[in-house]
Structures are given as C-alpha cells and as structure tokens.
Design a protein around this motif. Structure first.
Motif, mmCIF file in Angstrom:
data_model
loop_
_atom_site.group_PDB
_atom_site.id
_atom_site.type_symbol
_atom_site.label_atom_id
_atom_site.label_comp_id
_atom_site.label_asym_id
_atom_site.label_seq_id
_atom_site.Cartn_x
_atom_site.Cartn_y
_atom_site.Cartn_z
ATOM 1 N N LEU A 198 0.821 -1.217 0.000
ATOM 2 C CA LEU A 198 0.000 0.000 0.000
ATOM 3 C C LEU A 198 0.849 1.259 0.000
ATOM 4 N N LYS A 199 2.108 1.129 0.402
ATOM 5 C CA LYS A 199 2.939 2.332 0.463
ATOM 6 C C LYS A 199 3.246 2.886 -0.920
ATOM 7 N N MET A 200 3.016 2.071 -1.950
ATOM 8 C CA MET A 200 3.291 2.545 -3.305
ATOM 9 C C MET A 200 2.191 3.463 -3.829
ATOM 10 N N LEU A 201 1.090 3.543 -3.109
ATOM 11 C CA LEU A 201 -0.045 4.328 -3.599
ATOM 12 C C LEU A 201 -0.055 5.719 -2.967
ATOM 13 N N ILE A 228 0.451 4.879 7.313
ATOM 14 C CA ILE A 228 0.783 3.801 6.366
ATOM 15 C C ILE A 228 2.202 3.977 5.844
ATOM 16 N N GLN A 229 2.540 5.211 5.508
ATOM 17 C CA GLN A 229 3.869 5.463 4.950
ATOM 18 C C GLN A 229 4.979 5.212 5.961
ATOM 19 N N ALA A 230 4.628 5.321 7.248
ATOM 20 C CA ALA A 230 5.667 5.228 8.270
ATOM 21 C C ALA A 230 6.208 3.809 8.426
ATOM 22 N N ARG A 235 3.203 -2.971 3.260
ATOM 23 C CA ARG A 235 1.827 -3.114 3.760
ATOM 24 C C ARG A 235 1.043 -3.917 2.733
ATOM 25 N N ARG A 236 0.812 -5.174 2.996
ATOM 26 C CA ARG A 236 0.114 -6.021 2.017
ATOM 27 C C ARG A 236 -1.397 -5.816 2.114
ATOM 28 N N THR A 237 -2.077 -6.177 1.051
ATOM 29 C CA THR A 237 -3.520 -5.947 1.073
ATOM 30 C C THR A 237 -4.278 -6.962 0.223
ATOM 31 N N PHE A 238 -5.493 -7.261 0.650
ATOM 32 C CA PHE A 238 -6.423 -8.066 -0.147
ATOM 33 C C PHE A 238 -7.503 -7.190 -0.766
ATOM 34 N N ASN A 239 -7.400 -5.883 -0.514
ATOM 35 C CA ASN A 239 -8.409 -4.956 -0.996
ATOM 36 C C ASN A 239 -8.413 -4.944 -2.536
ATOM 37 N N ILE A 240 -9.524 -5.352 -3.144
ATOM 38 C CA ILE A 240 -9.558 -5.474 -4.603
ATOM 39 C C ILE A 240 -9.341 -4.115 -5.267
ATOM 40 N N LEU A 241 -9.928 -3.077 -4.685
ATOM 41 C CA LEU A 241 -9.774 -1.751 -5.285
ATOM 42 C C LEU A 241 -8.319 -1.283 -5.206
ATOM 43 N N ALA A 242 -7.695 -1.569 -4.079
ATOM 44 C CA ALA A 242 -6.291 -1.170 -3.951
ATOM 45 C C ALA A 242 -5.421 -1.982 -4.900
ATOM 46 N N LEU A 243 -5.745 -3.268 -5.064
ATOM 47 C CA LEU A 243 -4.980 -4.093 -6.006
ATOM 48 C C LEU A 243 -5.148 -3.564 -7.425
ATOM 49 N N VAL B 331 11.164 -14.226 4.493
ATOM 50 C CA VAL B 331 9.763 -14.637 4.483
ATOM 51 C C VAL B 331 8.972 -13.472 5.050
ATOM 52 N N ALA B 332 7.808 -13.237 4.497
ATOM 53 C CA ALA B 332 7.014 -12.096 4.948
ATOM 54 C C ALA B 332 6.835 -12.134 6.456
ATOM 55 N N GLU B 333 6.807 -10.951 7.045
ATOM 56 C CA GLU B 333 6.682 -10.899 8.492
ATOM 57 C C GLU B 333 5.331 -11.478 8.915
ATOM 58 N N GLY B 334 5.321 -12.012 10.122
ATOM 59 C CA GLY B 334 4.066 -12.550 10.632
ATOM 60 C C GLY B 334 3.799 -13.962 10.161
ATOM 61 N N LEU B 335 4.718 -14.526 9.376
ATOM 62 C CA LEU B 335 4.491 -15.897 8.927
ATOM 63 C C LEU B 335 5.605 -16.787 9.432
ATOM 64 N N ASP B 336 5.268 -17.996 9.695
ATOM 65 C CA ASP B 336 6.264 -18.910 10.220
ATOM 66 C C ASP B 336 5.932 -20.298 9.699
#
Lengths: 590, 538
Positions: A198-201, A228-230, A235-243, B331-336
């Motif tokens: 998400l930081k790329m947005l 978010i930027q901090a 910051r991974r996401t499953f949000n379809i709109l963000a994807l 490996v991504a954080e929070g995963l093990d």
C-alpha cells in the motif's frame, strides 16, 4: 453512513442464511410451510434489492450516475492478514445482484415439485443465495474467495441429492472443476497479496480504494496516510480496489517470474478459475452433465446466476488488476470466447436431450461474454480510443443479464414439459402447441430471446459484442456473426421438433395438461422481462454503463501511459474503419 | 533427577503410573468400560497437573525464555505439544470406550496412556537419549495395541508395523550416533552450540552431520509416513481396527514432527540448505503420491492411510519454508513455516481422529465399517454421524470456512511469502511457488476421494445400515472433533498464533538456556565423551 451500508448489504447477503437457520427449527412434516417460508425469504431479499433501484430509497438508493463504488463499508475481520469484511456496489455488480435475487426467487417458486428432504433442500438453497450474493458484493479478495468456495457446498448437495440418475457423477464433476479453479484462484490471490504494498499508492489512490475511509476529514486522512507510509515493511492488502490501483498505476505486479511478469501468471490462474465457471471450451464439460442431472430450479440458478460469477470475476478482477497481461493475452481470451461460441452452437445442434441442448446453448451464449470482455481495441495506432471496447464490455455485461433472464426461462420451460411427460428426448416431442398453447407461446418467446431475435433481450448483447469485435479483428467478427446463424438453426429446429408438428406421439401424452398458475407466475415475468429488455435496453444500461465505461477508461488510461512499452496488437490494422455504428451505440449508452 | 525435574515431569509420571495400574487392574476386571472412563480422567488429571505447573513462577519464566531443566526443555513448544497430545489422547480414550474386542479394554487404555507419555517426552526432551526413549515408549505399546480390538487382519498388520518400526528406529539411532560423533554430546543444546559455532574438529566432520541429518530424517519419515517410507501404512491401517488406525494416523506424526523440530530444525543450525531441499522434495512426492493413490481405494481405512500420507506431505511444506527462513531466506513478516505446520498438525488431527471415531461408532459386533459400500445411505440411517463425517471430509479437503482451510491457507501463504523481490531469496522463490502450486493442485485432487465418500453417504442408498454400536464414548469423541473442526474454522487466530509462538520458542535460544539456568553438570543426563573417544578420532 458506513454503518448504514454495513447493515444494508449485510442484510442482503445474510438474510437468506438467517432464513436457513430459522428453517432448521421447522417441524419435519410441515413441508409446504417450509417452501412458503423459503419463498418469502427470497422474495424479501429481492424486494430489498429492488428498493435500492428506486429513486426514492434515500440512503439505500443505488445512484446510477456514480461511476465508483458506492454503499461501501469496511471493517476488520482477520487483522493479522489484513483481511477485511469489505463490501460495496457499483454498476457492474448491482444489475447482477438484482438478477440473482430475482432469479433465485423464481427458482424457489419453481421448487414446489421437490418432495424429497424438503427441509434440507430449502436450507441449502438459501445458503447458496448467501454465497452468490457475497461473491458479487465482496471487495476484499479473501472474502470473495471464501464466498466463492462456500457457494460450492450447497450446489454439490443440491445436484447430488435431488438430481437425476447420474447425479453422483455430475455433482462430483461440478465440484472438482470449480474446486480446481478455486485453488488456482487462491494461488493467484496470494501471489498478488505478497507483491502488493500500500505504500506505493498516493493518498488519493488510497482514499479511492477505501483503504483510507473517504468519510474521514482531510486531516484524519493525512494522518492515516502518514501512518501507512511510516511502516518500514511492505503493507500487504487483499483490498480489490487497492490491487486495481496497484496494477494500473505501479509496477508492483511486474516482477519477473520465469521470464514473464508476475501479473501474467496471476491473470492466467485467475482466468482459468473464472472460465471454468463461465464455462469456456475446453473447461466446459462439467456444465452439460450438471444441467442434465440437476433438478429444474437448480438448473435455473446454475444457468441464470452461477455462470455469471465467472464473467463478473473477469471484469472485476482479471483485467483491472492485471491490465498488461490482459493486453498481451487479448487474442487468447477472445479465442476462448469464439471457440466456445462455435463449439457450443455445434454441440447444441447435435443434442437429442432437450436439457442438454439448452446447456450447450449456454456455453455458446456465454462465449459472447468472454469475447466482449476480451476485445482490447482501445489502442488504435497511438490514438487511445476506447469506444469499441466500451461497446464490447457493455455488450458482455448486457449479455450476462439477458442470458440470466433467457436461460432460466428456457430451463424452466424444459422442466415444465419434463414434469408432465418424464422424458426430454427431442425426437419424441412435437405438437405441443395444440395441447398447451399458452405454454408453447411463452416458450417460443423465451427461446427466441435466447436466439437473439431483434426486439428481445438476447439481441442487444450479441450485436454489441459483434460490432465491437469488428474493430479488433475482422476474422473474429465474421465468425462471431456467423454463429448467430448456427444459433438460429438449433433453436428453430428445436422449436419445430418440440412445439410444431401435427400431434404429440411420445410417452405420457395424456399428462399434457395446461400450465398451472404457479408455472405461469414463474414464466410470465421472465417472458415480459425478455421483451422489455429487448425493446428498452436502457433499463439495464442505465445502471451499468457508467461503471463499465469507467473501468474501460481506466484501462485505456493505463494503456496510454504505458504505450511505449506495449507491443502493438499483431493483427491490428490502423487503416481499418472506425466501429461500424458508434453513433447508435453512443446514443444507446448515453 | 532433581526434584524440580520430577515435578516438571508430573503429567508424564501420572500417565505412566496410571497406565501401569490399568494394565494390572485389567487382569482382575477385564473388558469394563470403566477403564476408559478412568483413562479419560487420568488424562484430564495430567492436563490439570500441566495447567497447575503453568501457574508456577519457574514455569512461567521458563515459558517466556525457554529453560533447560536437566534433560528437559521447558518452553512454548513443549507446552503446545503436551496440551495438544492430551487433547488427542482424550479423544482416543473415548473412542476406545466400548468396542475394542473382548477383554482387551484395559490393555488398550493402558497402552494409550503410555503412548501419550512417550509423545510428551519427545517434545520435552533436550537429549538424544531421552528422545529415543520417548519414541520407543510410543512404539512398544503401539505394537501391543495393534493386536487388540477387532480388525480384518490384525496379525499381519501388527507384525508388519513391528518390523518396519524396528528398522526405522535403527536408522534413526544410526543417525544419532553420527550426530553424537560430530558434536561430542547427546544434549541437544550442546549439539546446537557446536553446529552454530563449530570448532575445527566439528567443522571437519560436517559431512557426517549431513549423513546424520538424512538418517534421522529417514527414521522419522517412517513415523510421518513420508514417501518413500510410507508403504506400510495402507496395509497396516486396513488390517487393524478403526480405533487403532486412528491412533496410527495421528500420534506417530506428532512424534515425528516434534522430533524433527527439536533435533533437525532447532538442533542443527547451518544445515538449513539441505533441510529445505530435502523436505521440499519429499513434500512434493509425498503429497502427490498419497493423493493419487487414494483415488483408487474402496476401503475407507486404506483411503485414509493414503490421505494421511498426503497430509504428511502438506506438513512438510511448512517445514521446508521454516528451514529456508532459518537459512536466511526472507519470508514475509508474521508468517512462520514451522508454526503453520504445527497448526496444520492440530487441524489434521482433529479431522482424522474424528473420522476414525465416527467409523468406530458406526461399527458393531457383526460388522466393522471398512469399505465405502458399508457407508452407502448413511445419511438416512445415521444422519448426525454422516454429517460429522462430511464435515471432516470437507475439512480434510480444505474448504472454507472449516479448520482444514486455514491449515492449508497458512501453509501455502508461507510458501508463497518467500520474497520474490529480495535478491537473497530470489533463487529459492520459483521452488516455493512450485511447491505451493503442486500443493493446491493436490488439494483439488484430494477433493475427489473425500467427496466420493460424502457422495456414497448422501447420494446412494445402502442395503444394510451400519449397526452403530460403538458406544457413547465414540459418539462423544466424534462430536468433540466436529466441534473442533468448526470452532477452529470460525476462529483460527489464537491457535495460529500459538503455533508461531511454539515454533519460535523451539528455534530461538535464550542466553539463559545456554548458561544461566542450566543445572550443574553432575546433575544432568548429558553424556560427556569419554577421554579416549575424542571426536577427532572418528
């Protein structure tokens, strides 16, 4: 506001499930009451969604003029994976939601002849509705997947327990195909998830994707953005709109995997998952089996709604998230569509079983949907004119809704006659017009709608798609147009064999009593809608076009930005004339 | 043994004493269901003792830092396994409450308690010798158990298991001897130190360490039913009783994974490369072979044997990710990976134990439920049991929102989270994507045979309904497992976190473990190398 939407959409999705829970406490012998109750629940859900289409619904009203998502809400669900309970509506999903609630209600009404295990039937039926609505409304990819799989279980049992003689085979085949598609989808989802950040947005993009709620004040939004930027880690996401934003505005999904960008693989995996559902040749073989074995109401749902989930997934997920892959694979997708159309039509011609014929007609008709979506004709030289693709995408969407009306109608008509004579052999029909004139009239009307006769609903989608293909590739357009002839051939031949002729000579001729009121109440709305949508397509376009056009414009914008890096379409001919009837289409669309 | 060590071993001591008493008591009052009730109570008492220990200051501190007490390691890992083992044990005590043949009741329950104690020792031990003792404490009562009850071919299956189990123990012991040779100690914490900071001698012997790793893994792979050590499982499961098959499908897997984590994953740092490669390769073959062969089975126990082989393959996915992560892959954080495997183990155990509990419940004096045909039409004769069985099948197939889905989800996310964009792990990435892909395709394949069983129950009608004389205990066990499958599915978070915590505890060494709290040398069971047998002489 968000809490209003939370209540509204959650009610729509989970009301059927709640009804299923209540049904569990019904006494076993009150089968009639259970059916009425289940019908009541489906009718209530339909009314709820219908109210949203009305202008006077206030907060609940679906605003057709808005191109973006509306009625959006998002609450945390599984925070450790950033999974949210995140739903919303736009012009692409709303018509399909309405179609779902409508067809489900009619199918429940068509379920009266079910006598076996009525309680379990009604419960599974309602859970199925929850699953389907959840898929259409979910904006979180994970939530989408969960609903997608949840939908499988009731369908498996509905075919397997209440189906015909080969039901076990058909049920497991249906299940395995969809499960396989589902697991491919899961891999793609996870690939995209682990490449997302998400930081790329930008802040505006995050707000547009509802990662940062638009309801917050300017200051609060800035604070959330800074938060978010901090983070130092992605910051991974499953949000379809963000994807979608990531796919169109960043290179997040362009990482190299075995010589291809990651999004190419993700697109392919997702596409396999969705075209299994559509279904496209060669992954269609579960469909005829499932239809032939399934009881009539379940066939109606399967053809009317479940197939649309595939098309919806391609429009909502494949293209907006992986535009570059969509561009590169345009010919592949279009070929899938065309092959399905041709193969489905020829296969339908060869069928002896009435229901199998209708099933193959679905394969053929859903081919138009894939083709219309796949026509990437936004790029004309260095001009980015998305009109033709808009027409194709609108046509595909319209075709989905139209097919969602016509094909349940056709299956119901087959069911009506099957219940009387207990066979579906096309060679043993004939002369039904004389014995059941009302039924035959309605049936012929609905079959003509499936054929795509001008003035009926099937026409609009087919002609939009065919026209849009012309600017993409002439050869494909010619094949597409000629399929119309094949369609006419198998439908007219069927009508001739079933309804015309001197007299009915098949078995159980004395059972051919006229349609009951209940049957009429199911067939008539479908018939009326088939005509209404053909005469006044604007009633559907009004809701879907703004969002569809927005989607296409976004993708054309992406193409414009990346024009330098994109290979030109091989067969593209810049001197080709503009789409044949843009003026007419523009008028239609606006 | 210090008094503290004895206190820490109280749950195991309770189990072993009670087991012995039940053995003896069986000679005077054979074949009473009361033995099952007693065994269940003993398991609960052991759980109570464990919980009571958890409240003491020593153990609480130990759980945070990880502490060695004599030959024991007290940390989150051992705590997680011990609680898990007791839960599984309770289920099997109930399963065996009514129908294990004439007069064998006490022997069954006594063996079960011994097995549980052995399993807990494996998780606790900080010493190769104790690990081996624990594993044998599992194996030997299992040999006895396999001759009990009512199966189709008890003698053959018991004998087969006996000989192959001996072979695997020998392989493992051979590996242990190499390990001792390299490290000069049987204490796992010392071995780990040697591997982390090898002196010149140890460095020279590292090739033997690889051999040791492979031999130990091979020995444990037999218990895990990983290919190529899987071949006994179908015959043995098919020949024995439903309750025994359930125990075989669950308990040796827990033991094997606990031992792999303690000895290889935590105990041999520096060998992660071979670790992830070996587990990855075995995982690929194991799950594929297990699932493909399961497709053709008509005997339910045989099918479940292949299913358990396939699931062993899934579990190895997490181990492989764990090894890769320990070896420096990002490996991504929070995963093990290993945490995911531990979680998966629990999810698998719940569903598999449930299946065998249900089969035990359905069986009767005249017929033990064995083939798919025996289950035909079950939905009308035993609607509740068939619903539970369907639930277990869906969970094993990995469908949301059941527990099995979250198990697979955590495993596959682990495999896919090996970072693509990180240059260090970049070259590993295709392997793990392939692993995940093969994993999901396998999940889809497995759907075919799990659903076939459901289809038989729901879509067919049978001539003779199963008798359903397995008793209230088996029914209760089935219900407990069904609740677990639904409950974990609805709320997986805490257990996923517990798995991660346990895995981290096993891998991370606190300074206290290396120095502070260690019991003086004269009180430990650590075998110091004899002066004349220096490792340089190997």
């Amino acid at each position: 506001m968000e809490s209003t939407y939370l209540t509204l959409l959650s009610t729509v999705v989970f009301l059927p499930a709640l009804g299923a829970l209540v049904l569990a406490f019904f006494p076993r012998e009150k089968t009639e009451a259970m059916k009425y109750f289940a019908l009541g629940v489906t009718a209530l859900v339909f009314l709820l969604t219908l109210i949203m289409a009305l202008p006077s619904a206030g907060d609940w009203q679906f605003d057709a003029a808005v191109t973006d998502m509306q009625k959006v809400f998002s609450v945390g669900w599984i925070p450790s994976f950033n999974i949210n309970y995140f739903m919303g509506l736009d012009g692409i999903s709303f018509p399909l939601v309405l179609l779902t609630t409508f067809v489900t209600m009619l199918s429940m009404a068509a379920s009266w002849p079910i006598e076996k295990h009525v309680k379990a039937y009604c419960i599974l039926f309602l859970i199925l509705e929850t699953g389907v609505l959840g898929v259409f409304l979910a904006l979180d990819f994970f939530l989408f997947y969960v609903f997608w799989e949840v939908m499988l279980l009731p369908m498996y049992f509905l075919i397997g327990v209440w189906g015909g003689p080969r039901r076990e085979y058909a049920a497991i085949k249906f299940f395995l195909y969809t499960l396989l598609g589902g697991v491919f989808m899961l891999i793609a989802i996870l690939m995209l998830y682990f490449s997302s950040d998400l930081k790329m947005l930008s802040k505006d993009q995050l707000v547009a994707a509802h990662v940062i709620s638009p309801e917050l004040s300017e200051g609060e939004q800035a604070a959330r953005f800074a938060e978010i930027q901090a983070h130092t880690t992605p910051r991974r996401t499953f949000n379809i709109l963000a994807l979608q934003q990531l796919g169109q505005h960043t290179d997040a999904f362009n990482g190299d995997v075995l010589g291809k960008p990651l999004q190419w693989w993700a697109f392919l995996l997702l596409l396999i998952g969705f075209v299994i559902k559509v279904p496209s040749v060669p992954l269609h073989t579960w469909l005829p089996d499932a239809h032939v074995e399934a009881p009539t109401p379940i066939s109606m749902i399967l053809a009317g709604i479940l197939l649309k989930l595939g098309g919806y997934g391609i429009i909502r997920i494949c293209y907006p998230i992986c535009p570059q892959a969509g561009y590169e694979l345009a010919y592949f997708v279009c070929a899938l569509g065309v092959v399905s159309m041709v193969y489905g039509a020829f296969a339908a011609l060869a069928q002896k079983d009435f229901k199998r014929l209708v099933a193959y007609s679905s394969v053929s008709h859903m081919g138009y949907v894939v083709l219309g979506i796949g026509v990437w004709s936004a790029v004309a030289g260095n001009e980015f004119n998305a009109d033709a693709w808009k027409m194709g995408m609108n046509g595909a969407m319209f075709q989905m809704v139209a097919h969602g009306i016509a094909s349940p109608g056709m299956f119901f008509m087959v069911g009506v006659i099957y219940e009387r004579v207990h066979h579906r052999n096309l060679d043993q029909f004939g002369g039904l017009f004389a014995k059941m004139p009302l039924y035959s009239g309605l049936a012929i009307g609905i079959f003509f709608a499936g054929l795509g006769l001008p003035g009926l609903c099937g026409f609009i989608g087919e002609v939009f798609v065919t026209l849009s293909v012309w600017s993409f590739n002439h050869t494909l357009a010619i094949i597409t147009a000629s399929v119309v002839v094949l369609t006419a051939a198998y439908i007219l031949w069927t009508l001739q064999r079933v309804y015309l002729g001197p007299e009915y000579k098949g078995p159980h001729g004395d059972h051919l009593h006229p349609m009951t009121t209940r049957e009429l109440a199911i067939a008539l709305p479908l018939f009326v809608l088939a005509i209404a949508m053909g005469v006044y397509p604007q009633m559907v376009f009004h809701y879907m076009t703004p969002s569809v056009n927005q989607t296409v414009d976004d993708l054309a914008g992406w193409a414009q930005r990346n024009a330098a890096n994109l290979p030109q379409m091989a067969a593209f001919d810049p001197t080709a004339p503009a789409p044949v009837a843009p003026a007419l289409v523009q008028a239609e669309i606006q | 043994m210090t008094s503290e060590t004895a206190y820490l071993l109280l749950p195991e001591i309770i189990l072993i004493l009670a087991g012995t008493l039940i053995y003896l008591g069986g000679a005077f009052a054979p074949g009473k269901s009361a033995w099952a009730a007693l065994a269940a109570l003993v398991i609960l008492a052991a759980g109570g003792a464990l919980a009571q220990q958890g409240t003491t200051e020593t153990v609480q501190k130990a759980l945070v830092t990880g502490t060695i007490s004599g030959p024991l390691t007290i940390d989150w890992f051992s705590a997680a396994i011990r609680y898990g083992v007791l839960a599984v044990g309770l289920v099997f005590a109930l399963v065996g409450s009514r129908w294990v043949g004439e007069g064998d009741q006490s022997e069954f329950q006594g063996s079960l308690l011994m097995i549980l104690a052995g399993l807990m020792l494996v998780a606790l031990s900080n010493d190769l010798v104790l690990v081996f003792v624990g594993l044998e404490l599992i194996s030997i009562p299992t040999y006895v158990m396999l001759y009990l009850g009512k199966g189709t071919n008890l003698l053959e299956s018991g004998t087969k298991y006996f000989f192959l189990s001996l072979l695997s123990s020998a392989l493992m012991l051979y590996g242990f001897s190499f390990l001792y040779g390299v490290a000069g100690s049987t204490s796992l914490i010392d071995i780990r130190e040697t591997f982390a900071n090898p002196d010149a001698d140890a460095a020279r012997l590292m090739s033997f360490a690889r051999l040791a790793l492979i031999l130990i893994f091979a020995g444990l792979a037999f218990r895990l039913t990983a290919v190529p050590f899987h071949f006994y499982a179908p015959d043995v499961y098919q020949g024995t009783s439903n309750a025994n098959a359930g125990i075989l499908a669950v308990i040796p897997k827990i033991a094997a994974l606990a031992a792999i984590v303690r000895i290889i994953y935590a105990g041999m740092p520096g060998l992660e490369q071979i670790g992830w490669q070996l587990t990855l390769a075995v995982a690929l073959v194991t799950m594929t072979l297990g699932n493909l062969l399961a497709l053709w089975q008509t005997n339910v126990r045989r099918m479940m044997a292949y299913s358990s082989i396939a699931h062993a393959g899934y579990m190895l996915i997490g181990l492989s990710v764990g090894f890769a992560a320990a070896g420096g892959a990002v490996v991504a954080e929070g995963l093990d990976g290993v945490g995911a495997t531990l979680f998966y183990l629990l999810v698998y155990a719940a569903a598999t134990a449930g299946v065998f509990a249900a089969l035990t419940y359905l069986s009767g004096e005249r017929r033990i439920v064995s083939t798919l045909d025996d289950l035909a039409g079950l939905s009308s004769s035993h609607p509740k049991t068939s619903a539970a069985l369907a639930l277990f099948m869906f969970s094993l197939a990995g469908l949301p929102p059941l527990a099995g889905f979250w198990g697979k989800f955590t495993l596959f996310t682990g495999a896919l989270s090996v970072d693509a964009r990180n240059p260090e792990s970049g070259n590993l990435w295709p392997w793990f994507v392939a692993l995940a892909l093969v994993g999901v395709i396998n999940a889809a394949i497995s759907g075919a045979y799990y659903l076939r069983l459901i289809g038989v129950m729901y879509f067919r009608s049978g001539d003779a309904a199963p008798e359903g004389q397995g008793g209230a205990g088996a029914a209760l066990a089935t219900a407990l497992c069904a609740l677990a499958v639904i409950g974990i599915g609805a709320y997986p978070g805490p257990l996923v976190e517990a798995g991660k915590k346990a895995s981290r505890a096993a891998r991370d060494v606190s300074p206290e473990m290396l120095a502070g709290d260690r019991v003086p040398a004269n009180q430990t069971a650590v075998v110091k190398p004899l002066p004349g047998l220096q490792k340089a002489e190997f």
